[in-house]
Design a protein around this motif. Structure first.
Motif, PDB file in Angstrom:
ATOM      1  N   ILE A 124      23.949  -7.894  -8.333  1.00 34.20           N
ATOM      2  CA  ILE A 124      23.134  -8.662  -7.386  1.00 34.20           C
ATOM      3  C   ILE A 124      23.046  -7.982  -6.022  1.00 34.20           C
ATOM      4  CG2 ILE A 124      23.634 -10.853  -8.537  1.00 34.20           C
ATOM      5  CD1 ILE A 124      25.665 -11.498  -6.350  1.00 34.20           C
ATOM      6  N   PHE A 125      23.680  -6.822  -5.886  1.00 30.83           N
ATOM      7  CA  PHE A 125      23.764  -6.179  -4.579  1.00 30.83           C
ATOM      8  C   PHE A 125      22.800  -4.996  -4.452  1.00 30.83           C
ATOM      9  CE2 PHE A 125      27.817  -8.337  -4.981  1.00 30.83           C
ATOM     10  CZ  PHE A 125      27.893  -8.972  -3.745  1.00 30.83           C
ATOM     11  N   PRO A 126      21.954  -5.008  -3.409  1.00 28.94           N
ATOM     12  CA  PRO A 126      21.080  -3.860  -3.175  1.00 28.94           C
ATOM     13  C   PRO A 126      21.889  -2.698  -2.610  1.00 28.94           C
ATOM     14  CG  PRO A 126      20.852  -5.428  -1.386  1.00 28.94           C
ATOM     15  CD  PRO A 126      21.802  -6.051  -2.380  1.00 28.94           C
ATOM     16  N   ARG A 127      21.413  -1.486  -2.890  1.00 25.89           N
ATOM     17  CA  ARG A 127      22.065  -0.308  -2.318  1.00 25.89           C
ATOM     18  C   ARG A 127      20.983   0.724  -2.019  1.00 25.89           C
ATOM     19  NH1 ARG A 127      24.995   1.638  -8.010  1.00 25.89           N
ATOM     20  NH2 ARG A 127      23.020   2.019  -9.081  1.00 25.89           N
ATOM     21  N   SER A 128      21.241   1.532  -1.031  1.00 27.86           N
ATOM     22  CA  SER A 128      20.281   2.568  -0.661  1.00 27.86           C
ATOM     23  C   SER A 128      20.684   3.855  -1.342  1.00 27.86           C
ATOM     24  CB  SER A 128      20.268   2.746   0.857  1.00 27.86           C
ATOM     25  OG  SER A 128      19.252   3.648   1.216  1.00 27.86           O
ATOM     26  N   THR A 129      19.798   4.399  -2.155  1.00 29.83           N
ATOM     27  CA  THR A 129      20.202   5.505  -3.029  1.00 29.83           C
ATOM     28  C   THR A 129      19.356   6.763  -2.867  1.00 29.83           C
ATOM     29  OG1 THR A 129      18.828   4.487  -4.742  1.00 29.83           O
ATOM     30  CG2 THR A 129      21.181   4.038  -4.842  1.00 29.83           C
ATOM     31  N   SER A 130      18.537   6.819  -1.835  1.00 27.12           N
ATOM     32  CA  SER A 130      17.700   8.011  -1.663  1.00 27.12           C
ATOM     33  C   SER A 130      18.561   9.249  -1.412  1.00 27.12           C
ATOM     34  CB  SER A 130      16.746   7.807  -0.485  1.00 27.12           C
ATOM     35  OG  SER A 130      16.045   8.994  -0.230  1.00 27.12           O
ATOM     36  N   ASP A 131      18.124  10.373  -1.951  1.00 24.41           N
ATOM     37  CA  ASP A 131      18.821  11.646  -1.708  1.00 24.41           C
ATOM     38  C   ASP A 131      18.572  12.156  -0.299  1.00 24.41           C
ATOM     39  OD1 ASP A 131      19.817  11.675  -4.257  1.00 24.41           O
ATOM     40  OD2 ASP A 131      18.114  12.806  -5.081  1.00 24.41           O
TER      41      ASP A 131
ATOM     42  N   GLY B 246       0.811  -1.219   0.000  1.00 22.11           N
ATOM     43  CA  GLY B 246       0.000   0.000   0.000  1.00 22.11           C
ATOM     44  C   GLY B 246       0.842   1.265   0.000  1.00 22.11           C
ATOM     45  N   HIS B 247       0.277   2.318   0.592  1.00 21.98           N
ATOM     46  CA  HIS B 247       0.909   3.632   0.484  1.00 21.98           C
ATOM     47  C   HIS B 247       1.209   4.274   1.829  1.00 21.98           C
ATOM     48  CE1 HIS B 247       0.601   4.252  -3.922  1.00 21.98           C
ATOM     49  NE2 HIS B 247      -0.277   3.266  -3.773  1.00 21.98           N
ATOM     50  N   LEU B 248       1.309   3.467   2.880  1.00 16.42           N
ATOM     51  CA  LEU B 248       1.643   4.044   4.180  1.00 16.42           C
ATOM     52  C   LEU B 248       3.073   4.553   4.211  1.00 16.42           C
ATOM     53  CD1 LEU B 248       0.053   1.552   6.740  1.00 16.42           C
ATOM     54  CD2 LEU B 248      -0.858   3.702   5.861  1.00 16.42           C
ATOM     55  N   ASP B 249       3.910   3.929   3.418  1.00 16.79           N
ATOM     56  CA  ASP B 249       5.336   4.235   3.470  1.00 16.79           C
ATOM     57  C   ASP B 249       5.811   4.674   2.082  1.00 16.79           C
ATOM     58  OD1 ASP B 249       7.878   4.459   4.502  1.00 16.79           O
ATOM     59  OD2 ASP B 249       7.958   2.421   5.287  1.00 16.79           O
ATOM     60  N   VAL B 250       7.066   5.093   2.015  1.00 17.21           N
ATOM     61  CA  VAL B 250       7.639   5.468   0.720  1.00 17.21           C
ATOM     62  C   VAL B 250       7.741   4.229  -0.173  1.00 17.21           C
ATOM     63  CG1 VAL B 250       8.962   7.433   1.564  1.00 17.21           C
ATOM     64  CG2 VAL B 250       9.972   5.157   1.644  1.00 17.21           C
ATOM     65  N   ASP B 251       7.812   4.470  -1.473  1.00 18.26           N
ATOM     66  CA  ASP B 251       7.998   3.373  -2.423  1.00 18.26           C
ATOM     67  C   ASP B 251       9.412   2.798  -2.230  1.00 18.26           C
ATOM     68  OD1 ASP B 251       8.404   1.725  -4.583  1.00 18.26           O
ATOM     69  OD2 ASP B 251       7.605   3.140  -6.066  1.00 18.26           O
ATOM     70  N   PRO B 252       9.517   1.525  -1.885  1.00 22.29           N
ATOM     71  CA  PRO B 252      10.860   0.952  -1.666  1.00 22.29           C
ATOM     72  C   PRO B 252      11.795   1.131  -2.857  1.00 22.29           C
ATOM     73  CG  PRO B 252       9.171  -0.618  -1.030  1.00 22.29           C
ATOM     74  CD  PRO B 252       8.462   0.530  -1.695  1.00 22.29           C
ATOM     75  N   GLU B 253      11.241   1.135  -4.059  1.00 14.33           N
ATOM     76  CA  GLU B 253      12.101   1.296  -5.243  1.00 14.33           C
ATOM     77  C   GLU B 253      12.656   2.708  -5.376  1.00 14.33           C
ATOM     78  OE1 GLU B 253      11.588  -1.085  -9.126  1.00 14.33           O
ATOM     79  OE2 GLU B 253       9.570  -0.859  -8.324  1.00 14.33           O
ATOM     80  N   ALA B 254      12.051   3.652  -4.632  1.00 16.51           N
ATOM     81  CA  ALA B 254      12.607   5.011  -4.623  1.00 16.51           C
ATOM     82  C   ALA B 254      13.735   5.125  -3.601  1.00 16.51           C
ATOM     83  CB  ALA B 254      11.508   6.020  -4.291  1.00 16.51           C
ATOM     84  N   VAL B 255      13.933   4.062  -2.850  1.00 16.70           N
ATOM     85  CA  VAL B 255      14.954   4.070  -1.792  1.00 16.70           C
ATOM     86  C   VAL B 255      16.081   3.078  -2.114  1.00 16.70           C
ATOM     87  CG1 VAL B 255      15.376   3.792   0.678  1.00 16.70           C
ATOM     88  CG2 VAL B 255      13.137   4.577  -0.122  1.00 16.70           C
ATOM     89  N   ILE B 256      15.671   1.877  -2.525  1.00 23.56           N
ATOM     90  CA  ILE B 256      16.647   0.804  -2.759  1.00 23.56           C
ATOM     91  C   ILE B 256      16.655   0.426  -4.234  1.00 23.56           C
ATOM     92  CG2 ILE B 256      17.177  -1.635  -2.294  1.00 23.56           C
ATOM     93  CD1 ILE B 256      15.945  -1.259   0.485  1.00 23.56           C
ATOM     94  N   ASP B 257      17.853   0.397  -4.820  1.00 23.52           N
ATOM     95  CA  ASP B 257      17.983  -0.216  -6.145  1.00 23.52           C
ATOM     96  C   ASP B 257      19.152  -1.199  -6.078  1.00 23.52           C
ATOM     97  OD1 ASP B 257      20.324   1.211  -6.380  1.00 23.52           O
ATOM     98  OD2 ASP B 257      19.735   2.309  -8.188  1.00 23.52           O
TER      99      ASP B 257
ATOM    100  N   THR C 299      17.745  10.677   5.869  1.00 21.93           N
ATOM    101  CA  THR C 299      17.050   9.745   6.763  1.00 21.93           C
ATOM    102  C   THR C 299      16.491   8.564   5.987  1.00 21.93           C
ATOM    103  OG1 THR C 299      16.466  11.566   8.233  1.00 21.93           O
ATOM    104  CG2 THR C 299      15.217   9.532   8.481  1.00 21.93           C
ATOM    105  N   THR C 300      15.922   8.851   4.817  1.00 20.69           N
ATOM    106  CA  THR C 300      15.371   7.767   3.994  1.00 20.69           C
ATOM    107  C   THR C 300      16.489   6.829   3.528  1.00 20.69           C
ATOM    108  OG1 THR C 300      13.690   9.322   3.253  1.00 20.69           O
ATOM    109  CG2 THR C 300      13.877   7.270   2.028  1.00 20.69           C
ATOM    110  N   ARG C 301      17.634   7.420   3.207  1.00 20.07           N
ATOM    111  CA  ARG C 301      18.779   6.588   2.815  1.00 20.07           C
ATOM    112  C   ARG C 301      19.172   5.648   3.962  1.00 20.07           C
ATOM    113  NH1 ARG C 301      23.821   7.412   3.974  1.00 20.07           N
ATOM    114  NH2 ARG C 301      25.377   6.083   2.964  1.00 20.07           N
ATOM    115  N   LEU C 302      19.159   6.167   5.176  1.00 18.42           N
ATOM    116  CA  LEU C 302      19.468   5.325   6.327  1.00 18.42           C
ATOM    117  C   LEU C 302      18.427   4.220   6.494  1.00 18.42           C
ATOM    118  CD1 LEU C 302      20.677   7.773   9.142  1.00 18.42           C
ATOM    119  CD2 LEU C 302      22.036   6.101   7.863  1.00 18.42           C
ATOM    120  N   ARG C 303      17.168   4.522   6.212  1.00 18.10           N
ATOM    121  CA  ARG C 303      16.118   3.489   6.296  1.00 18.10           C
ATOM    122  C   ARG C 303      16.406   2.379   5.285  1.00 18.10           C
ATOM    123  NH1 ARG C 303      10.257   5.036   5.820  1.00 18.10           N
ATOM    124  NH2 ARG C 303      10.031   3.067   6.957  1.00 18.10           N
TER     125      ARG C 303
END
Ligand SMILES: [Zn+2]
Length: 294
Positions: free
Chosen positions: A185-192, A170-181, A195-199
């Protein structure tokens, strides 16, 4: 992780259609917990709506690691219905020191036998997660930076707790794809947003989403996805039926109903912008597959 795009009223309608009467029974149980001031019952009924979440989440995909399991009949044994906010107890997460140094601050949980008893049966508190992510890692943890509001009865009003883990339904939280890409094979946190990057970093660490030892088979699955995708993407430049077939397969692998969608989409973006680098990344995926132990 990707977002599963469904509103609460749509979820309620789906539950009502698939499991008639469940919403009323859930409401009644919640009122019982309200009276008692805690979660307490002899047997639970949330397992009845697990198939609904398996359906919403792209056909039995784990909401955190994006592995895909069997359909309802057998997949129900491979997936748990996860309570994002734990119903009866909140345990401490042992956050990696490097994340603490980066700024992930953790509020001390409120003590044993205290949980979000009014959310035991709230649909906005549910997601389907694999046994490794839920039973092995999440357990009763719910790390936050704010103050625990255990008396809350509406997840939509609880984001002020500042949870560290992303919630993809749903929409309670930010879109995970806007935070993690993903890079390969390795995920990385890419939010500008810092705080969101830390999440994103906290979510990756919490579920060991980049751990090639603990999650070896998850990483192998992603590597296979990249190798297949690369082969199909290269063929889309050819002429004729093979190119069309490859393009259709690429599209299929990018759908929310396919495993490891975020990883696949990240790789296709790389291929479109820098095919030479994508070839290197696909090569690395092959090297990983050849080198990893069985
Ligand atoms: Zn999982």
């Amino acid at each position: 992780m990707i977002r599963y795009d469904i509103a609460l009223d749509e979820l309620e309608a789906l539950v009502d259609e698939r499991v008639p009467g469940w919403l009323e029974r859930a409401k009644s149980r919640t009122e019982g917990f309200r009276t008692k001031g805690k979660y307490e019952e002899k047997s639970s009924i949330w397992g009845e709506v697990k198939p609904v979440f398996m359906e919403v989440q792209g056909g039995a995909k784990c909401c955190f690691c994006e592995r895909q399991f069997e359909a309802e009949k057998l997949g129900r044994y491979e997936l748990d219905l996860e309570h994002y906010r734990p119903k009866g107890n909140v345990k401490k997460w042992e956050c990696p020191p490097e994340l603490v140094r980066e700024g992930v601050s953790l509020t001390e949980p409120p003590g044993s036998d205290k949980g979000y008893h009014l959310l035991a049966y709230h649909l906005s508190n549910y997601a389907a997660a694999c046994k490794a992510c839920n039973s092995g890692l999440k357990k009763d943890c719910f790390p936050i930076a704010g103050e625990y509001d255990l008396g809350g009865d509406d997840p939509g009003k609880l984001m002020g707790e500042r949870p560290w883990l992303l919630f993809p339904i749903g929409h309670l939280d930010v879109d995970p794809e806007a935070v993690i890409d993903f890079h390969g094979i390795f995920p990385r946190s890419t939010s500008d947003d810092p705080t969101t990057r830390l999440r994103g970093l906290a979510t990756i660490a919490f579920f060991s989403l980049d751990d090639v030892i603990a999650r070896k088979n998850l990483m192998k699955e992603r590597a296979l996805v990249l190798l297949l995708l690369h082969a199909f993407l290269v063929r889309t430049d050819d002429q004729g039926d093979a190119a069309a077939e490859s393009a259709a397969l690429v599209e299929k692998m990018l759908e929310p109903t396919s495993p490891h969608t975020n990883c696949a989409r990240s790789f296709v973006r790389l291929f479109r912008s820098d095919p030479a680098q994508a070839a290197v990344v696909a090569g690395d995926a092959g090297t990983f597959l050849r080198s990893v132990s069985p």
